[in-house]
Write an enzyme that holds these catalytic residues in place. Structure first.
Site, PDB file in Angstrom:
ATOM      1  N   HIS A 193     -19.785  29.290 -16.402  1.00 47.52           N
ATOM      2  CA  HIS A 193     -19.212  29.886 -15.189  1.00 47.52           C
ATOM      3  C   HIS A 193     -20.324  30.443 -14.293  1.00 47.52           C
ATOM      4  O   HIS A 193     -20.371  30.156 -13.091  1.00 47.52           O
ATOM      5  CB  HIS A 193     -18.224  30.999 -15.581  1.00 47.52           C
ATOM      6  CG  HIS A 193     -17.652  31.750 -14.425  1.00 47.52           C
ATOM      7  ND1 HIS A 193     -16.317  31.705 -14.073  1.00 47.52           N
ATOM      8  CD2 HIS A 193     -18.241  32.575 -13.515  1.00 47.52           C
ATOM      9  CE1 HIS A 193     -16.127  32.457 -12.997  1.00 47.52           C
ATOM     10  NE2 HIS A 193     -17.282  33.010 -12.641  1.00 47.52           N
ATOM     11  N   GLU A 194     -21.219  31.225 -14.884  1.00 46.99           N
ATOM     12  CA  GLU A 194     -22.279  31.854 -14.088  1.00 46.99           C
ATOM     13  C   GLU A 194     -23.268  30.820 -13.557  1.00 46.99           C
ATOM     14  O   GLU A 194     -23.754  30.939 -12.436  1.00 46.99           O
ATOM     15  CB  GLU A 194     -23.015  32.922 -14.907  1.00 46.99           C
ATOM     16  CG  GLU A 194     -22.150  34.083 -15.395  1.00 46.99           C
ATOM     17  CD  GLU A 194     -21.308  34.716 -14.303  1.00 46.99           C
ATOM     18  OE1 GLU A 194     -21.756  34.780 -13.144  1.00 46.99           O
ATOM     19  OE2 GLU A 194     -20.175  35.141 -14.604  1.00 46.99           O
ATOM     20  N   CYS A 221     -13.363  36.066 -11.739  1.00 48.17           N
ATOM     21  CA  CYS A 221     -14.683  36.137 -11.101  1.00 48.17           C
ATOM     22  C   CYS A 221     -14.712  37.326 -10.161  1.00 48.17           C
ATOM     23  O   CYS A 221     -13.755  37.536  -9.406  1.00 48.17           O
ATOM     24  CB  CYS A 221     -14.923  34.836 -10.324  1.00 48.17           C
ATOM     25  SG  CYS A 221     -16.512  34.768  -9.501  1.00 48.17           S
ATOM     26  N   LEU A 222     -15.797  38.094 -10.187  1.00 46.88           N
ATOM     27  CA  LEU A 222     -15.882  39.265  -9.306  1.00 46.88           C
ATOM     28  C   LEU A 222     -15.873  38.870  -7.828  1.00 46.88           C
ATOM     29  O   LEU A 222     -15.526  39.689  -6.987  1.00 46.88           O
ATOM     30  CB  LEU A 222     -17.143  40.077  -9.622  1.00 46.88           C
ATOM     31  CG  LEU A 222     -17.148  40.825 -10.963  1.00 46.88           C
ATOM     32  CD1 LEU A 222     -18.467  41.551 -11.157  1.00 46.88           C
ATOM     33  CD2 LEU A 222     -15.979  41.798 -11.071  1.00 46.88           C
ATOM     34  N   GLN A 239     -24.015  36.469  -6.082  1.00 47.82           N
ATOM     35  CA  GLN A 239     -22.836  37.323  -5.906  1.00 47.82           C
ATOM     36  C   GLN A 239     -23.187  38.693  -5.322  1.00 47.82           C
ATOM     37  O   GLN A 239     -22.297  39.428  -4.895  1.00 47.82           O
ATOM     38  CB  GLN A 239     -22.089  37.498  -7.230  1.00 47.82           C
ATOM     39  CG  GLN A 239     -21.421  36.204  -7.703  1.00 47.82           C
ATOM     40  CD  GLN A 239     -20.672  36.429  -9.000  1.00 47.82           C
ATOM     41  OE1 GLN A 239     -21.249  36.385 -10.063  1.00 47.82           O
ATOM     42  NE2 GLN A 239     -19.385  36.704  -8.915  1.00 47.82           N
ATOM     43  N   GLY A 251     -19.959  38.962 -16.422  1.00 50.83           N
ATOM     44  CA  GLY A 251     -21.078  38.149 -15.976  1.00 50.83           C
ATOM     45  C   GLY A 251     -21.267  38.305 -14.481  1.00 50.83           C
ATOM     46  O   GLY A 251     -20.328  38.682 -13.772  1.00 50.83           O
TER      47      GLY A 251
HETATM   48 CO    CO Z   1     -18.025  34.226 -11.074  1.00 47.15          CO
END
Ligand code: CO
Length: 175
Positions: free
Chosen positions: A137-138, A95-96, A50, A45
């Site tokens: 989350h997103e 998470c990225l 981000q 995601g």
């Molecule tokens: Co994230």
């Protein structure tokens, strides 16, 4: 085009993202770039903030049993709202924007989400499992929240200490 991922503790990640009003080529390019970036970084995601764009847009693409992310499974989510939620579940999230850190987070088990697609068409999804977790989350990213905010005080303290070391390593790698 692969865009650069904004990494914690960058202040942009705390930003409240804006409602999308223009479903134009610029949005489509953003979504295409986000997809390329997400796949390249092995994310399931990604929210627009981000990659530094404060718009209420996110992507989810859950891998199959072999870990493959099929293009037809990509979900593009614009201006999402959770209109109903039920139950609770714990999942080890990552998470990225917080690379290589994983921890258990509690979220609703089932959600009903209303959103728009890239053309502004209204969509509704009712889901549980990993997809429900990914939506939550997103969507937190759109309001400037990260999953690490949900950790206990002690876990968060430990994380911050480890993260400082990790950032130093990342910086040295970049040189
Ligand atoms: Co994230």
């Amino acid at each position: 085009m692969i865009r650069e991922i904004v990494v914690y503790p960058d202040k942009r990640l705390k930003q409240q993202s804006r409602h999308v009003t223009q479903f134009d080529e610029e949005l489509h390019t953003l979504l295409d770039d986000m997809n390329e970036t997400m796949i390249a970084k092995n994310g399931i995601g990604l929210a627009a903030i981000q990659v530094g764009v404060p718009l209420r847009a996110l992507l989810i693409n859950l891998p199959d049993e072999e870990g493959v992310q099929h293009p037809e499974n990509l979900i593009e989510v614009i201006n999402p709202v959770i209109v109903d939620r039920r139950g609770s579940t714990i999942y080890t999230e990552g998470c990225l924007s917080v690379p290589e850190y994983y921890d258990d987070v509690e979220r609703a088990e089932w959600v009903k989400v209303e959103f728009q697609d890239r053309h502004g068409e209204k969509q509704t999804v009712e889901t549980d499992g990993l997809l429900a977790i990914a939506f939550q989350h997103e969507m937190d990213h759109l309001d400037g929240h990260l999953f690490i905010e949900k950790l206990s005080f002690l876990k968060r303290k430990k994380f911050e200490k480890e993260w400082k070391k990790k950032l130093k390593e990342l910086r040295e790698k970049k040189r």
